[in-house]
Enzyme design. Structure first.
Site, PDB file in Angstrom:
ATOM      1  N   GLY A 160      54.290  16.978  16.796  1.00 28.22           N
ATOM      2  CA  GLY A 160      55.019  16.055  15.933  1.00 28.22           C
ATOM      3  C   GLY A 160      56.062  15.275  16.699  1.00 28.22           C
ATOM      4  CE1 TYR A 179      46.518  26.557  11.406  1.00 32.16           C
ATOM      5  CE2 TYR A 179      44.528  27.080  12.649  1.00 32.16           C
ATOM      6  CZ  TYR A 179      45.626  26.269  12.424  1.00 32.16           C
ATOM      7  OH  TYR A 179      45.826  25.150  13.204  1.00 32.16           O
ATOM      8  CG  ASN A 217      61.841  20.274  14.852  1.00 32.07           C
ATOM      9  OD1 ASN A 217      60.928  20.273  14.026  1.00 32.07           O
ATOM     10  ND2 ASN A 217      62.348  21.387  15.349  1.00 32.07           N
ATOM     11  CB  THR A 218      59.355  21.332  18.369  1.00 30.82           C
ATOM     12  OG1 THR A 218      58.952  21.968  19.581  1.00 30.82           O
ATOM     13  CG2 THR A 218      58.619  21.968  17.212  1.00 30.82           C
ATOM     14  N   GLY A 219      56.935  19.975  19.631  1.00 32.05           N
ATOM     15  CA  GLY A 219      55.484  19.990  19.771  1.00 32.05           C
ATOM     16  C   GLY A 219      54.792  18.667  19.540  1.00 32.05           C
TER      17      GLY A 219
END
Length: 305
Positions: free
Chosen positions: A26, A175, A22-24
């Site tokens: 992706g 991470y 939905n953002t970025g």
């Protein structure tokens, strides 16, 4: 030769599942696939945000076929439910893009009690892939593309004795290990696909340094610094998505390859997408198999390969 989105072959007749779309990065990936004719499933945690993203894609590509499915990678129950719905409606899946992730977040756990960066960045995608892959195995040119990061090079290995980070927690270290896990998973999955004689390929990619919302979990001072230097060293989101798109669509791609920006002078942070080298730690076959076994145990998902 520079590879751009214009080099993508037609994706008509293909179905793609993209997590965190939905953002970025992706969203850029899903938009490009839809523009080339693919039926795209936005697998995202926030359905309202996904619906708005779907509308933006349709506005840019009239006639685009977009569906939105609720998926929380921090919840095994949500993953099982989403996978069941996706499989039932899509007996043929051509592309699974494991894109969603969190970065450098404060210590916390998923709803299943797993350390969050480990649980969302690796275990969630491991489970989703295992639950969807049966609909991919007999599909020619089908691919699982798992998005890693340059940060995987910071991890020298996997601390199997403290996967839940009960003794210590350093956000960036955790991470980087989760991104190393992405590549270990990619290589082990390809080995199993080869043994099964499957038509599906397992490939990894990384965006270099690209503008996205992944750093939203960073402390405020780090977010401010990133905002300041972004115009100087970060490439656009659309360019950051190109390694993933090439890994997903280029007919020359082979299993267990790793795609990223080829910028020689930028140390892989910028440039045209090409096959690049992952770290020596990512090629440790013992750790590949051990991570797979641990992931099966923690998720209860057993692959059909």
């Amino acid at each position: 030769m520079l590879w751009t989105a214009d080099d993508m072959p037609s994706q008509k007749g293909r179905t793609a599942v993209v997590t965190g779309s939905n953002t970025g990065l992706g969203f850029a990936t899903a938009s490009a696939l839809a523009a080339r004719g693919a039926s795209v499933i936005l697998a995202i945690r926030n359905v309202d945000a996904g619906s708005k993203a779907a509308e933006r894609i349709r506005q840019a590509s009239p006639g685009a076929r977009i569906e939105v499915y609720q998926l929380d990678l921090g919840s095994l129950a949500s993953i099982f439910k989403a996978a069941q719905r996706i499989r039932a409606k899509n007996p043929r899946i051509d592309l699974l893009i494991n894109n969603a992730g969190i970065m450098n977040t404060p210590k916390g756990t998923t709803v299943d009690g797993v350390e969050r960066q480990f649980g969302i960045n690796h275990l969630g995608h491991f489970a989703l892939t295992g639950l969807l892959i049966e609909n991919m195995l007999a599909v020619p040119a089908s691919r699982v593309v798992t998005v890693s990061a340059l940060a995987h090079q910071m991890a020298r290995g996997i601390d199997f004795d403290d996967l839940q980070r009960e003794s210590s927690y350093a956000p960036m270290r955790v991470y980087s290990q989760s991104k190393l896990m992405n590549i270990l998973f990619t290589y082990e999955l390809q080995r199993r696909l080869d043994q099964a004689g499957a038509l599906t390929l397992s490939v990894a990619a990384h965006p270099g340094l690209a503008s996205s919302e992944l750093s939203r979990g960073n402390p405020a001072t780090q977010r401010a610094f990133i905002k300041l230097i972004r115009p100087l060293i970060f490439q656009s989101t659309s360019k950051g998505a190109l390694p993933t798109l090439r890994a997903a669509t280029d007919t020359s791609v082979r299993g267990a390859q790793y795609y990223g920006p080829d910028g020689r002078w930028s140390r892989g942070t910028r440039g045209s997408p090409a096959v690049v080298e992952s770290s020596a730690a990512s090629h440790n076959k013992t750790n590949q198999r051990r991570l797979w076994a641990v992931s099966e145990e923690l998720t209860g998902v057993v692959f059909p390969v």
